[in-house]
Design a protein around this motif. Structure first.
Motif, PDB file in Angstrom:
ATOM      1  N   TRP A 186       5.022  73.735 -53.060  1.00  0.00           N
ATOM      2  CA  TRP A 186       4.235  72.800 -52.253  1.00  0.00           C
ATOM      3  C   TRP A 186       2.853  73.393 -51.957  1.00  0.00           C
ATOM      4  CZ3 TRP A 186       1.870  72.365 -47.451  1.00  0.00           C
ATOM      5  CH2 TRP A 186       1.558  71.048 -47.052  1.00  0.00           C
ATOM      6  N   VAL A 187       2.834  74.689 -51.656  1.00  0.00           N
ATOM      7  CA  VAL A 187       1.554  75.347 -51.368  1.00  0.00           C
ATOM      8  C   VAL A 187       0.628  75.239 -52.579  1.00  0.00           C
ATOM      9  CG1 VAL A 187       0.457  77.600 -50.952  1.00  0.00           C
ATOM     10  CG2 VAL A 187       2.444  76.908 -49.603  1.00  0.00           C
ATOM     11  N   ASP A 188       1.181  75.522 -53.783  1.00  0.00           N
ATOM     12  CA  ASP A 188       0.346  75.467 -54.992  1.00  0.00           C
ATOM     13  C   ASP A 188      -0.122  74.054 -55.308  1.00  0.00           C
ATOM     14  OD1 ASP A 188       0.652  78.126 -55.227  1.00  0.00           O
ATOM     15  OD2 ASP A 188       2.223  78.049 -56.758  1.00  0.00           O
ATOM     16  N   ASN A 189       0.710  73.093 -54.997  1.00  0.00           N
ATOM     17  CA  ASN A 189       0.369  71.724 -55.380  1.00  0.00           C
ATOM     18  C   ASN A 189      -0.378  70.938 -54.318  1.00  0.00           C
ATOM     19  OD1 ASN A 189       1.275  71.246 -58.087  1.00  0.00           O
ATOM     20  ND2 ASN A 189       3.337  71.696 -57.295  1.00  0.00           N
ATOM     21  N   TYR A 190      -0.198  71.317 -53.074  1.00  0.00           N
ATOM     22  CA  TYR A 190      -0.844  70.554 -51.993  1.00  0.00           C
ATOM     23  C   TYR A 190      -1.764  71.410 -51.143  1.00  0.00           C
ATOM     24  CZ  TYR A 190       2.072  66.757 -53.455  1.00  0.00           C
ATOM     25  OH  TYR A 190       2.630  65.775 -54.212  1.00  0.00           O
ATOM     26  N   PHE A 191      -1.201  72.463 -50.532  1.00  0.00           N
ATOM     27  CA  PHE A 191      -2.051  73.246 -49.625  1.00  0.00           C
ATOM     28  C   PHE A 191      -3.250  73.855 -50.349  1.00  0.00           C
ATOM     29  CE2 PHE A 191      -3.468  76.981 -47.336  1.00  0.00           C
ATOM     30  CZ  PHE A 191      -3.802  76.381 -46.139  1.00  0.00           C
ATOM     31  N   ALA A 192      -3.067  74.157 -51.646  1.00  0.00           N
ATOM     32  CA  ALA A 192      -4.166  74.754 -52.420  1.00  0.00           C
ATOM     33  C   ALA A 192      -5.413  73.875 -52.406  1.00  0.00           C
ATOM     34  CB  ALA A 192      -3.718  75.015 -53.845  1.00  0.00           C
ATOM     35  N   TYR A 193      -5.231  72.585 -52.124  1.00  0.00           N
ATOM     36  CA  TYR A 193      -6.382  71.658 -52.117  1.00  0.00           C
ATOM     37  C   TYR A 193      -6.759  71.243 -50.698  1.00  0.00           C
ATOM     38  CZ  TYR A 193      -4.980  71.617 -56.960  1.00  0.00           C
ATOM     39  OH  TYR A 193      -4.654  72.011 -58.206  1.00  0.00           O
ATOM     40  N   PHE A 194      -6.276  72.009 -49.716  1.00  0.00           N
ATOM     41  CA  PHE A 194      -6.447  71.662 -48.312  1.00  0.00           C
ATOM     42  C   PHE A 194      -7.866  71.186 -47.986  1.00  0.00           C
ATOM     43  CE2 PHE A 194      -7.045  72.671 -43.803  1.00  0.00           C
ATOM     44  CZ  PHE A 194      -5.880  72.182 -43.249  1.00  0.00           C
TER      45      PHE A 194
END
Lengths: 534, 395
Positions: free
Chosen positions: A388-396
């Motif tokens: 989830w971090v790589d797919n979502y939070f990475a684009y915060f």
């Protein structure tokens, strides 16, 4: 909440002006310290008092420059707090450490042994004095290391994870931050640029003495030391710069596209060696598009520069916005998709906070509270789920935006500053080679054009330094932490007039001090060294 | 070794480190104090040159300590950095401007063609001495009296941009109100510490000159200056300490973490941490002795008095800061929103960062050792007029 763009712009302007002023003085400190240390080593080795007076002359100029470097430096550290307090909150757990280490490890080393360097000539032994001079040189570069590690981390954040409880990024791997490839390379590129500046400074001033037929032996000796040092450092500098371009192509492709003013990606991309830009007639995407009115291109060179393969595909600004397939066949997300995912990450954080708040403070019955607690827990778990971090939070950070146009840095500034810097670095290399060959052959005094070119090198090398930082910092806009935090979210909430007042105070103070510095420096140069080892 | 410590233990360790740095800083501000005395003590050009050079060999340590103090505070308690520096904007900006001016003044003052003239650079040194001491002292007092701010870490998604964390300072004067809002009693307390630091710095400067300068005319004036500055120092310091011991303080409940006002909180802190009380009393006694002994027996004690004076200052400030941060106390309280108050627990860095930084802190004794060694090497005799004439690097 409304963002106050005037506030952001003035805050940025203030930081830019103070940083650029500071950087007028730092590179000379970095490089001159080593040149002085080399000269003093020759003195201690040979026992020749002439070398002592050479050392002392350059040391005087070093001291004048160092004082104003210190004066302009103190404000930078504190500005992270005064003007970028939300940034300090968001990443202070990581960013504060290098600043503290800089103080403990480097600044005391510098300031302690500078005192020995200036006041110790008749009080400590030759060897102790020489060691002190070398320690000052290492101390200066060591302080540069830590602040550049901090800057590299902003460009390429590693070694951390986001903690939703504290709503901030926290350090998880110190060594990954210190030895991040971007940090190592940025350090090498930046300090060697300082060494190049100092070498040009020494050669330029010595060239002036030769033209005036004053202190000729002193000048030629200084040129030999500076040209050898400058030549080696210039080659290292160019090498690190080349590596840096590849890192930008990989890690900050938008900056890379901007510095080449490339709107449309292509395979076998040519490098624009020299170019002048104009606005396009039909700016269909409304992104301030530019095109070249005139340019000289080197075929395939950009592809090779970026990916070491002349056929490689280099994405342009429009491809980055629309999404594309990279050289390894991976799909790179469009900006629209990044914004969507960023906004999901922001919403998750928002919902987490809200659920937690209700679970803690509401007067609802236990059942309701429990359900909110569960919701908070499940949202919190997302932030430790790597996928989830790589797919979502990475684009915060993209979640702050709804128009890709706001995510494009200033293209002309990036392009011109990059090209001015690169062209000038070739000029400096040439000066070192010509000065060295001719001084060794004993012909330098007759080749007046080389002497003039060396003097011209002094203003040019300062321009090259400033453009380097303009590219590094303007080219990464709007990010203060790449992909995670924008400058708009980082600034302290303050009234614009407060920032305007401090901005003008800084401009006035630093300009007055700069004038004083230049006048003192020129007077010292005009007086020249005391010959005879005094 | 540090990894095994609890988060709270690391937070306490770092509060102690920050307090040590602050205490060293206040001691080293004798440089600032001395800068305000140049014209009182030096009546001729040569005398002023001697005084300025005596300070000029030390100023960078004060400056570097200030920078390191800032960096260490940032690394260990980043939320303080964000709140205080961003909030009390004008106070910190004025302090910084004063230090910017100082940094060039020693080097440029007597250089030929220096654009502004000798007097201007001496004026810069005076401004730094005056503003630096009073404002830093005032800022430290707000660790007890509080500031007007609130912190919002809730997320607002309405409007154009999402803010995650935000420091809101509730006064348009951005910190200046802490020194100039005379409608609030705490302002007098703040200023009393500011002025106490100012006069203490001058007292320490006099003691330092007694130690470092060998010039008859200056030495004759030192004793009188000592008395003149010690008296106001004692008045302001006594006013501050009396208020501190009697005032309500910002207490933190160790369980719920709620901040409440507690009567005699700082007095209680001293009583509940007897070791800190001992350090405090020892410090105060040493400072007093360092003032009294040179007045009573100038010839015998004058040139050594800087040592008990400096150590006493260090111990006193160290103890005061421990009172501000330890024993469940909010070290940077908000008087407008109690629950936004900063404590060593809610303002600190993560366990990982504090651990990493704790290893870095092991370098501090090493740094102190080489500073000591280098100092000894270059200042083993007193500064005289003769040296000023002979040496080629004179400010």
């Amino acid at each position: 909440m409304e963002i106050d763009y005037a506030l952001i712009d003035w805050s940025r302007l203030q930081f830019a002006v103070t940083a650029l002023y500071h950087w007028i003085f730092v590179p000379l400190t970095l490089g001159l310290a080593f040149i002085i240390a080399i000269m003093e080593s020759i003195y201690v080795r040979t026992g020749n008092p002439e070398w002592k007076s050479i050392t002392k002359f350059w040391m005087t100029l070093f001291g004048i420059n160092f004082a104003i470097g210190v004066a302009t430096g103190i404000i930078l550290e504190f500005q992270f707090g005064t003007n970028w307090s939300n940034y300090s909150w968001f990443v202070g757990d990581i960013f504060g450490a290098p600043l503290a280490i800089e103080g403990i490890m480097a600044f005391f080393l510098e300031s302690t042994f500078i005192a020995v360097m200036f006041f110790g000539w008749n009080k400590v032994g030759k060897k102790f004095h020489l060691v002190s001079t070398w320690l000052v040189a290492f101390g200066a570069s060591l302080s540069a290391l830590w602040i550049l590690v901090a800057n590299a981390w902003m460009q390429y954040p590693v070694g951390m994870r986001f903690n939703p409880q504290t709503a901030r990024n926290e350090m998880v791997d110190f060594w990954e931050i210190l030895f991040s490839p971007v940090a190592v390379n940025k350090f090498l590129h930046t300090i060697t640029s300082g060494y190049v500046l100092a070498a040009i400074f020494v050669i330029g001033i010595s060239a002036w003495y030769l033209l005036k037929k004053r202190h000729r032996l002193f000048a030629k000796r200084s040129i030999v030391v500076a040209a050898v040092f400058g030549l080696i450092m210039s080659l290292m500098n160019i090498h690190a710069g080349d590596e840096s371009a590849r890192q930008i192509a990989e890690k900050q492709p938008m900056k890379f596209a901007a510095m080449e003013a490339m709107y449309y990606g292509q395979t076998n991309a040519p490098l624009v060696a020299i170019g002048f830009m104009e606005k396009v007639d039909h700016d269909r995407d409304n992104i301030n598009e530019r095109q070249f009115a005139f340019s000289i291109e080197i075929p395939d060179m950009l592809s090779y520069l970026a990916f070491l393969e002349s056929g490689a595909y280099v994405p342009g600004i429009k491809d980055l916005i629309r999404g594309y397939t990279d050289n390894d066949g991976n799909n790179v997300l469009s900006y629209a998709e990044r914004m969507r995912r960023g906004s999901i990450a922001i919403t998750a954080l928002h919902d987490y906070k809200e659920a937690k708040n209700i679970a803690k403070n509401s007067k609802a019955n236990e059942m309701v509270k429990m359900s909110f607690m569960e919701k908070a827990d499940s949202l919190e778990a997302l932030f430790s789920d790597q996928e989830w971090v790589d797919n979502y939070f990475a684009y915060f950070g993209y979640g702050y935006y709804d128009d890709p146009k706001d995510l494009i840095p200033n293209v002309p500034v990036s392009f011109y500053s990059f090209h001015i810097m690169v062209i000038l670095s070739g000029y400096f290399l040439l000066i070192f080679i010509l000065a060295l060959i001719n001084v060794l052959k004993g012909k330098l005094e007759r080749r007046k054009w080389i002497l003039w070119a060396a003097i011209l090198g002094i203003p040019l090398v300062y321009i090259a330094q400033q453009t380097g930082w303009l590219l590094a910092e303007m080219g990464r806009q709007p990010w203060v932490v790449q992909d995670l935090m924008t400058t708009a979210a980082a600034a302290t909430k303050n009234s614009v007039s407060n920032i305007q007042i401090t901005f003008w105070l800084f401009v006035a103070t630093f300009t007055i001090l700069l004038i004083a510095e230049i006048k003192i420096m020129l007077t010292q140069i005009k007086n020249g060294p005391k010959e005879g080892g005094q | 070794m540090f990894e095994t410590l609890s988060l709270l233990a690391l937070q306490q360790y770092w509060w102690i480190i920050v307090s040590i740095l602050a205490a060293i800083l206040i001691f080293l501000m004798f440089v600032q104090g001395g800068q305000t005395l140049i014209y009182c003590l030096g009546k001729t050009d040569m005398e002023r040159t001697i005084l300025i050079n005596a300070l000029g060999r030390k100023w960078e340590f004060t400056f570097t300590t200030l920078v390191t103090f800032g960096g260490a505070f940032f690394a260990s308690f980043p939320l303080f950095y964000a709140t205080s520096f961003g909030g009390a904007y004008w106070v910190w900006m004025l302090i910084l401007f004063a230090f910017i001016l100082q940094a060039v003044s020693y080097e440029y003052r007597t250089k030929a063609n220096n654009f502004l003239g000798k007097r201007t650079y001496e004026g810069f040194l005076f401004a730094n001495g005056l503003l630096g001491t009073i404002l830093i002292g005032t800022a430290v007092a707000t660790f007890f009296t509080g500031s007007p701010f609130n912190l919002s870490s809730t997320i607002s998604t309405s409007g154009e941009i999402t803010m995650i964390n935000q420091v809101n300072w509730e006064s348009p004067y951005r910190g200046l109100e802490l020194a100039f809002n005379f409608g609030r009693y705490a302002t007098f307390v703040n200023l009393s510490l500011g002025l106490a630091v100012f006069f203490l710095a001058r007292v320490l400067a006099v003691l330092y000159f007694m130690n470092a300068v060998d010039e008859e005319n200056i030495n004759k004036r030192l004793k009188k200056k000592l008395i003149n500055n010690a008296a106001p120092f004692l008045v302001f310091f006594l006013f501050f300490v009396t208020n501190l011991l009697l005032m309500d303080g910002y207490a933190v409940d160790p369980e719920s973490k709620m901040v409440t006002m507690e009567s005699y909180k700082y007095l209680n802190n001293l009583l509940q941490m007897p070791l800190v009380l001992v350090i405090f009393l020892l410090g105060v006694v040493m400072v007093l002795l360092s003032i009294i002994r040179p007045i009573m027996a100038y010839e015998k004690c004058g040139s050594k008095a800087i040592w008990p004076g400096g150590l006493g200052t260090f111990l006193t400030v160290f103890a005061l800061l421990l009172v501000a941060g330890l024993n469940n106390t909010a070290f940077y309280p908000s008087y407008t929103d109690l629950q936004s108050s900063l404590t060593i627990e809610n303002a600190s860095s993560s366990h990982y960062t504090l651990t990493a930084m704790s290893y870095v802190s092991l370098m501090i004794p090493f740094v102190l050792a080489y500073i000591w060694y280098a100092w000894k090497a270059i200042s083993n005799k007193k500064i005289t007029a003769k040296e000023m004439e002979d040496d080629d690097h004179v400010y």
